[in-house]
Enzyme design. Structure first.
Site, PDB file in Angstrom:
ATOM      1  N   GLY A   1      41.000 -18.287  48.071  1.00  0.00           N
ATOM      2  CA  GLY A   1      41.300 -19.549  48.771  1.00  0.00           C
ATOM      3  C   GLY A   1      42.592 -20.198  48.341  1.00  0.00           C
ATOM      4  N   ARG A   2      43.256 -19.568  47.367  1.00  0.00           N
ATOM      5  CA  ARG A   2      44.495 -20.132  46.811  1.00  0.00           C
ATOM      6  C   ARG A   2      44.293 -21.574  46.371  1.00  0.00           C
ATOM      7  NH1 ARG A   2      48.837 -16.619  47.404  1.00  0.00           N
ATOM      8  NH2 ARG A   2      48.686 -15.821  49.507  1.00  0.00           N
TER       9      ARG A   2
ATOM     10  N   GLY B   1      50.395 -15.636  57.846  1.00  0.00           N
ATOM     11  CA  GLY B   1      50.089 -16.903  57.178  1.00  0.00           C
ATOM     12  C   GLY B   1      51.328 -17.762  57.010  1.00  0.00           C
ATOM     13  N   ASP B   2      51.275 -18.689  56.059  1.00  0.00           N
ATOM     14  CA  ASP B   2      52.391 -19.635  55.907  1.00  0.00           C
ATOM     15  C   ASP B   2      53.721 -18.921  55.658  1.00  0.00           C
ATOM     16  OD1 ASP B   2      51.556 -18.807  53.403  1.00  0.00           O
ATOM     17  OD2 ASP B   2      51.931 -20.732  52.434  1.00  0.00           O
TER      18      ASP B   2
ATOM     19  N   GLY C   1      48.859 -11.075  53.579  1.00  0.00           N
ATOM     20  CA  GLY C   1      47.552 -10.487  53.269  1.00  0.00           C
ATOM     21  C   GLY C   1      46.729 -10.314  54.543  1.00  0.00           C
TER      22      GLY C   1
ATOM     23  N   ASP D   1      43.829 -22.583  55.124  1.00  0.00           N
ATOM     24  CA  ASP D   1      44.587 -23.695  54.538  1.00  0.00           C
ATOM     25  C   ASP D   1      45.899 -23.994  55.257  1.00  0.00           C
ATOM     26  OD1 ASP D   1      45.946 -21.408  53.872  1.00  0.00           O
ATOM     27  OD2 ASP D   1      46.275 -21.950  51.784  1.00  0.00           O
TER      28      ASP D   1
ATOM     29  N   THR E   1      44.739 -16.575  58.050  1.00  0.00           N
ATOM     30  CA  THR E   1      44.453 -16.494  56.619  1.00  0.00           C
ATOM     31  C   THR E   1      42.974 -16.751  56.383  1.00  0.00           C
ATOM     32  OG1 THR E   1      44.713 -17.492  54.436  1.00  0.00           O
ATOM     33  CG2 THR E   1      45.243 -18.902  56.270  1.00  0.00           C
ATOM     34  N   ILE E   2      42.399 -15.986  55.459  1.00  0.00           N
ATOM     35  CA  ILE E   2      40.994 -16.258  55.113  1.00  0.00           C
ATOM     36  C   ILE E   2      40.879 -17.608  54.417  1.00  0.00           C
ATOM     37  CG2 ILE E   2      40.346 -13.818  54.912  1.00  0.00           C
ATOM     38  CD1 ILE E   2      40.300 -14.332  51.802  1.00  0.00           C
ATOM     39  N   ASP E   3      42.003 -18.111  53.876  1.00  0.00           N
ATOM     40  CA  ASP E   3      41.962 -19.344  53.074  1.00  0.00           C
ATOM     41  C   ASP E   3      41.740 -20.598  53.928  1.00  0.00           C
ATOM     42  OD1 ASP E   3      42.643 -17.591  51.064  1.00  0.00           O
ATOM     43  OD2 ASP E   3      44.766 -18.095  51.126  1.00  0.00           O
TER      44      ASP E   3
ATOM     45  N   ARG F   1      64.810 -11.316  51.510  1.00  0.00           N
ATOM     46  CA  ARG F   1      64.941 -10.790  50.135  1.00  0.00           C
ATOM     47  C   ARG F   1      64.168  -9.476  50.043  1.00  0.00           C
ATOM     48  NH1 ARG F   1      61.060 -14.648  46.508  1.00  0.00           N
ATOM     49  NH2 ARG F   1      59.758 -15.396  48.178  1.00  0.00           N
TER      50      ARG F   1
ATOM     51  N   GLU G   1      39.439 -19.826  43.155  1.00  0.00           N
ATOM     52  CA  GLU G   1      40.432 -19.239  42.233  1.00  0.00           C
ATOM     53  C   GLU G   1      41.506 -20.246  41.815  1.00  0.00           C
ATOM     54  OE1 GLU G   1      42.301 -15.979  44.339  1.00  0.00           O
ATOM     55  OE2 GLU G   1      43.110 -17.294  45.892  1.00  0.00           O
TER      56      GLU G   1
ATOM     57  N   HIS H   1      39.164  -9.034  46.727  1.00  0.00           N
ATOM     58  CA  HIS H   1      39.558  -8.588  48.065  1.00  0.00           C
ATOM     59  C   HIS H   1      38.394  -8.157  48.949  1.00  0.00           C
ATOM     60  CE1 HIS H   1      43.237  -8.681  45.770  1.00  0.00           C
ATOM     61  NE2 HIS H   1      43.871  -8.802  46.928  1.00  0.00           N
ATOM     62  N   LEU H   2      37.192  -8.098  48.368  1.00  0.00           N
ATOM     63  CA  LEU H   2      36.005  -7.869  49.223  1.00  0.00           C
ATOM     64  C   LEU H   2      36.000  -8.878  50.365  1.00  0.00           C
ATOM     65  CD1 LEU H   2      32.753  -7.582  47.078  1.00  0.00           C
ATOM     66  CD2 LEU H   2      33.617  -5.971  48.780  1.00  0.00           C
ATOM     67  N   GLN H   3      36.464 -10.099  50.031  1.00  0.00           N
ATOM     68  CA  GLN H   3      36.420 -11.190  51.010  1.00  0.00           C
ATOM     69  C   GLN H   3      37.372 -10.977  52.176  1.00  0.00           C
ATOM     70  OE1 GLN H   3      36.108 -15.072  48.387  1.00  0.00           O
ATOM     71  NE2 GLN H   3      36.981 -13.360  47.268  1.00  0.00           N
ATOM     72  N   ARG H   4      38.320 -10.060  52.010  1.00  0.00           N
ATOM     73  CA  ARG H   4      39.259  -9.801  53.107  1.00  0.00           C
ATOM     74  C   ARG H   4      38.827  -8.602  53.939  1.00  0.00           C
ATOM     75  NH1 ARG H   4      44.739 -10.932  50.271  1.00  0.00           N
ATOM     76  NH2 ARG H   4      45.320  -8.833  50.920  1.00  0.00           N
TER      77      ARG H   4
HETATM   78  O1  F6P Z   1      45.966 -15.752  51.185  1.00  0.00           O
HETATM   79  C1  F6P Z   1      44.941 -14.828  51.207  1.00  0.00           C
HETATM   80  C2  F6P Z   1      44.611 -14.352  49.833  1.00  0.00           C
HETATM   81  O2  F6P Z   1      43.548 -13.424  49.938  1.00  0.00           O
HETATM   82  C3  F6P Z   1      44.302 -15.433  48.813  1.00  0.00           C
HETATM   83  O3  F6P Z   1      43.015 -15.964  48.975  1.00  0.00           O
HETATM   84  C4  F6P Z   1      44.539 -14.700  47.524  1.00  0.00           C
HETATM   85  O4  F6P Z   1      44.891 -15.581  46.489  1.00  0.00           O
HETATM   86  C5  F6P Z   1      45.709 -13.820  47.858  1.00  0.00           C
HETATM   87  O5  F6P Z   1      45.710 -13.668  49.262  1.00  0.00           O
HETATM   88  C6  F6P Z   1      45.669 -12.468  47.204  1.00  0.00           C
HETATM   89  O6  F6P Z   1      46.817 -11.803  47.544  1.00  0.00           O
HETATM   90  P1  F6P Z   1      47.128 -10.279  47.192  1.00  0.00           P
HETATM   91  O7  F6P Z   1      46.691  -9.484  48.373  1.00  0.00           O
HETATM   92  O8  F6P Z   1      48.588 -10.256  46.993  1.00  0.00           O
HETATM   93  O9  F6P Z   1      46.351  -9.915  45.967  1.00  0.00           O
END
Ligand code: F6P
Length: 392
Positions: free
Chosen positions: A186-187, A117-118, A12, A145, A141-143, A82, A238, A288-291
């Site tokens: 934030g997962r 990210g991870d 993401g 974590d 990652t915005i999370d 995969r 979330e 996704h506003l947060q991204r």
């Molecule tokens: O890991 C970043 C994140 O934005 C999480 O906060 C969120 O759960 C997830 O990615 C959303 O992913 P996608 O872009 O697949 O909807």
């Protein structure tokens, strides 16, 4: 001797990716290296697309440090172990990792800077095991974590966006005397909810680290009502769970996607609150506003530092690893440190304690809470008033 490096962005997106790309490109070029950009994670190496790998020059990274997104594109469905390959009319998960390694070899790439990210860090480690020459992973990652690093870029911007939204929701909640439940990303970690909730003056903050009891949340709302504060803001991560319950998913993990899609907890909580307290309640998912948007100053600086550190480690060491923030320093640490666990909010976090002292309800037993009891205010107190421009 390094001649050519490559950079890609996976998973993401997060505000700050372009600043890292710019820093890698400029600091790499100034060392005399050629810098290639791989489009959409590893897809640019897997698909036979002539535009899948691009040469990055000064022009291509000019003026991008303040832009959200990524000029290289990203995907979280591009795992080369995969990868979706069409066979007999359907997409089949296929291991194409050898193609990725071969293509990087053919391109003469001495080191890959993999920003992700991870999931992306795990891929880097697996590709190294399969024979990829060198990878420097830059955590994103915005999370916030990721274990192994104290901070990830994108987090501050996501918190700023969420805080701004909470500020706006305050006024409408107050105008209509409603409860607003705001779901943030934030997962399975509560960093975004905790920081935006505290910064935004939320009354209730629910994070995965502290399973919540809905009755405690309702008690807080009832208490506010009794105090003539007839609205409330609930911020929920979330991935938050009720005591004894499970996280709410919109969609499960798939053949091509490691993680399921969390979402829907705010709506459930809003329904419960309205049912139990009789207060009109609305829910909103910031999603996704947060991204999106421009990275805030701290994310820009961190991204530029990480990008420059990546090329410094390529030049000064012979190893692969993860570029990690440790206190005020940036270090190269083993890749496994970024993937062995997720970094959740510690229960002795000072920010959590700050929230408790300010009377924020976390839906738990509130061992440290300074929250007054549910007793309504004594008659000697003046009734609650909203003063001009002042907070409630
Ligand atoms: O890991 C970043 C994140 O934005 C999480 O906060 C969120 O759960 C997830 O990615 C959303 O992913 P996608 O872009 O697949 O909807």
């Amino acid at each position: 001797m390094i001649r050519r490096i490559a950079v890609n962005t996976g998973g993401g997106d997060a505000p700050g990716l372009n600043a890292v790309i710019r820093a890698v490109a400029i600091s790499g070029m100034s060392r005399g290296w050629e810098v290639l950009g791989i489009r959409y994670g590893y897809r640019g190496l897997i698909e036979d697309d002539p535009a899948g790998v691009v040469s990055l020059d000064r022009n291509s990274v000019r003026g991008i440090h303040h832009l959200g997104g990524t000029i290289l594109g990203s995907t979280n469905r591009g795992d080369p172990f995969r990868y979706p390959v069409m066979k007999d009319g359907q997409l089949v998960p296929t291991d194409v990792s050898s193609k990725v390694i071969r293509r990087l070899d053919e391109l003469g790439v001495d080191a890959l800077v993999a920003i992700g990210g991870d999931g992306s860090i795990k891929l880097s480690a697996k590709l190294l095991e399969r024979g990829l020459r060198r990878v420097i992973a830059v955590p994103k990652t915005i999370d916030n974590d990721l274990s192994g690093t104290d901070q990830t870029f994108g987090f501050d911007t996501a918190v700023a966006t969420a805080t701004d939204a909470i500020d706006k929701l305050h006024t409408t909640a107050q105008a209509h005397e409603r409860v607003m439940v705001v779901e943030v990303m934030g997962r399975h970690a509560g960093w975004i909810a905790l920081y935006s909730g505290i910064a935004g003056g939320a009354d209730v903050v629910l994070i995965p680290e502290l399973p919540f009891d809905i009755e405690r949340v309702c008690d807080k709302i009832r208490w506010r009502e009794a105090m003539n504060r007839r609205f409330a803001i609930v911020v929920v991560a979330e991935g938050a769970t009720q005591v004894g319950g499970a996280a709410v998913f919109k969609e499960g993990a798939g053949q091509f996607k490691e993680h399921g899609q969390l979402g829907g907890i705010a709506e459930r909580i809003a329904h419960e609150i309205q049912l139990r307290t009789g207060k009109e309640t609305r829910s909103i998912v910031l999603g996704h506003l947060q991204r999106g948007g421009s990275p805030v100053m701290t994310d820009r600086v961190l991204s530029l530092r990480l990008g420059c550190a990546a090329t410094r480690f390529i030049a000064d060491t012979n190893t692969s690893g993860l570029v990690a923030v440790r206190g005020n320093t940036i270090q190269l640490v083993p890749m496994s440190e970024g993937t062995d666990r997720i970094r959740t909010v510690p229960l002795d976090s000072d920010v959590l304690l700050t929230g408790r002292q300010l009377g924020v309800c976390f839906g738990d037993e509130q061992p440290e809470s300074f929250e007054p009891s549910l007793t309504p205010p004594p008659p000697s107190l003046p009734p609650y008033r909203v003063f001009k421009g002042g907070p409630a």
